[in-house]
Design a protein around this motif. Structure first.
Motif, PDB file in Angstrom:
ATOM      1  N   SER A 105      35.274  38.670  41.913  1.00  0.00           N
ATOM      2  CA  SER A 105      36.558  38.346  41.300  1.00  0.00           C
ATOM      3  C   SER A 105      37.766  38.718  42.159  1.00  0.00           C
ATOM      4  O   SER A 105      38.776  38.018  42.148  1.00  0.00           O
ATOM      5  CB  SER A 105      36.685  39.053  39.945  1.00  0.00           C
ATOM      6  OG  SER A 105      36.608  40.460  40.108  1.00  0.00           O
ATOM      7  N   ARG A 106      37.669  39.807  42.927  1.00  0.00           N
ATOM      8  CA  ARG A 106      38.844  40.316  43.626  1.00  0.00           C
ATOM      9  C   ARG A 106      38.804  40.102  45.137  1.00  0.00           C
ATOM     10  O   ARG A 106      39.807  40.329  45.805  1.00  0.00           O
ATOM     11  CB  ARG A 106      38.994  41.823  43.358  1.00  0.00           C
ATOM     12  CG  ARG A 106      38.917  42.209  41.903  1.00  0.00           C
ATOM     13  CD  ARG A 106      40.085  41.718  41.106  1.00  0.00           C
ATOM     14  NE  ARG A 106      41.344  42.274  41.564  1.00  0.00           N
ATOM     15  CZ  ARG A 106      42.502  42.074  40.950  1.00  0.00           C
ATOM     16  NH1 ARG A 106      42.556  41.312  39.874  1.00  0.00           N
ATOM     17  NH2 ARG A 106      43.608  42.617  41.424  1.00  0.00           N
ATOM     18  N   ARG A 118      33.767  40.486  35.299  1.00  0.00           N
ATOM     19  CA  ARG A 118      34.465  39.568  36.196  1.00  0.00           C
ATOM     20  C   ARG A 118      35.650  38.929  35.489  1.00  0.00           C
ATOM     21  O   ARG A 118      36.747  38.830  36.057  1.00  0.00           O
ATOM     22  CB  ARG A 118      33.513  38.488  36.697  1.00  0.00           C
ATOM     23  CG  ARG A 118      34.200  37.420  37.562  1.00  0.00           C
ATOM     24  CD  ARG A 118      33.231  36.314  37.917  1.00  0.00           C
ATOM     25  NE  ARG A 118      33.876  35.256  38.688  1.00  0.00           N
ATOM     26  CZ  ARG A 118      34.519  34.217  38.143  1.00  0.00           C
ATOM     27  NH1 ARG A 118      34.576  34.103  36.810  1.00  0.00           N
ATOM     28  NH2 ARG A 118      35.089  33.299  38.915  1.00  0.00           N
ATOM     29  N   GLY A 136      40.089  33.114  33.755  1.00  0.00           N
ATOM     30  CA  GLY A 136      38.880  32.847  34.527  1.00  0.00           C
ATOM     31  C   GLY A 136      38.333  31.474  34.238  1.00  0.00           C
ATOM     32  O   GLY A 136      38.742  30.792  33.339  1.00  0.00           O
ATOM     33  N   LEU A 160      39.642  39.479  36.588  1.00  0.00           N
ATOM     34  CA  LEU A 160      40.524  38.360  36.933  1.00  0.00           C
ATOM     35  C   LEU A 160      41.865  38.453  36.219  1.00  0.00           C
ATOM     36  O   LEU A 160      42.853  37.875  36.678  1.00  0.00           O
ATOM     37  CB  LEU A 160      39.841  37.033  36.590  1.00  0.00           C
ATOM     38  CG  LEU A 160      38.689  36.594  37.506  1.00  0.00           C
ATOM     39  CD1 LEU A 160      38.015  35.350  36.955  1.00  0.00           C
ATOM     40  CD2 LEU A 160      39.194  36.348  38.925  1.00  0.00           C
TER      41      LEU A 160
END
Length: 291
Positions: free
Chosen positions: A112-113, A173, A291, A177
């Motif tokens: 996610s990052r 996740r 997301g 986000l």
């Protein structure tokens, strides 16, 4: 004309107000009925654990007995080694919970990052594993763990959680986000690497989601029957759910001690959820915002 307009507006608002009131009444009534339906078996189990044998076998059914007794708990806990099974269960629950939270959050951070080429295809493959039933992988996993010499130990019930749990990775996740990227960018400008950002910025901000994951995993390990049934063969290493199953098979006709043992097994879960419900609900509500 002004009076007529005001009257007309009031006439339109009145039905809307009544409709909303009726909708709330119907909704709450349906929720109360469903709650009662779910609570009746639990009430019957708790009350049955406090009844005498005559009240348990009485017809018509005695819902509120005149005489309460603790003999069922004494008899049930004498035969059912609750303390030993509780310790075994807590070992599995605590370590699997730690493994699931750490590994799932670590993988979710990378998906996610961090910008990298294959993260979306890998995430799709990871989600596809949720569609594979446990019964499909049960035999291969048992064969692998038996080859490693892990059968009749807690390792098959703990170690896999240190390699990530797909459902928890998905939840975390989605939560990660929703955290502004400016916070990570500011930390990078100050010289922080990805591990520092993950540990000192993202995880503290994700406490509600991490608490929800921890509670999910704790409940899953606490209620797990199939895993201990497959890998544990020594009675001294049984968990509560497995021990209660054998207790039920051996003392199926002794309803009072059986209900008492079942009540003792269920109460810790209720206590944990009662104290963690606010954090749990907050984590579920905030997860999946983006997301």
């Amino acid at each position: 004309m002004a009076v007529a307009t005001s009257t007309g507006t009031a006439g339109v608002r009145a039905p809307n107000w009544w409709l909303k009131l009726v909708e709330k009444i119907v909704t709450h009534a349906a929720l109360i009925v469903l709650s009662v339906m779910f609570l009746i078996p639990f009430f019957w189990m708790v009350s049955g654990s406090l009844k005498t044998g005559e009240d348990l076998n009485a017809f018509p059914v005695v819902w509120f007995p005149d005489t309460l007794t603790l003999e069922n708990y004494v008899a049930g806990l004498q035969v059912f080694p609750f303390g030993r099974y509780l310790f075994n269960t807590l070992i599995i629950c605590v370590f699997s919970m730690i493994g699931a939270v750490l590994s799932s959050s670590f993988v979710a951070y990378g998906l996610s990052r961090i910008e990298w080429r294959w993260r979306t295809p890998l995430f799709v493959i990871l989600l596809s594993t949720l569609m594979v039933p446990f019964y499909v992988t049960m035999v291969p996993l048992f064969t692998m763990f038996r080859g490693l010499g892990w059968t009749n130990t807690y390792l098959p019930l703990i170690v896999p959680h240190f390699f990530g749990v797909p459902f928890f990775i998905f939840l975390l996740r989605q939560f990660f986000l929703s955290i502004p990227r400016e916070m990570s960018e500011s930390a990078r400008l100050d010289g922080a690497n990805e591990l520092v950002i993950y540990w000192r910025i993202i995880l503290p901000l994700a406490k509600p989601a991490l608490a929800a994951v921890a509670l999910f995993q704790f409940l899953a390990s606490w209620n797990d029957l199939l895993g201990p049934l497959i890998y544990l063969s020594d009675a001294d290493s049984y968990t509560l759910s497995l021990g209660l199953t054998f207790f039920r098979g051996e003392y199926a006709t002794q309803f009072g001690p059986l209900m008492a043992a079942s009540t003792v097994v269920v109460i810790p879960v209720i206590v944990v959820f009662f104290f963690a419900q606010r954090t749990f609900i907050q984590g579920i509500t905030l997860t999946g915002v983006k997301g």
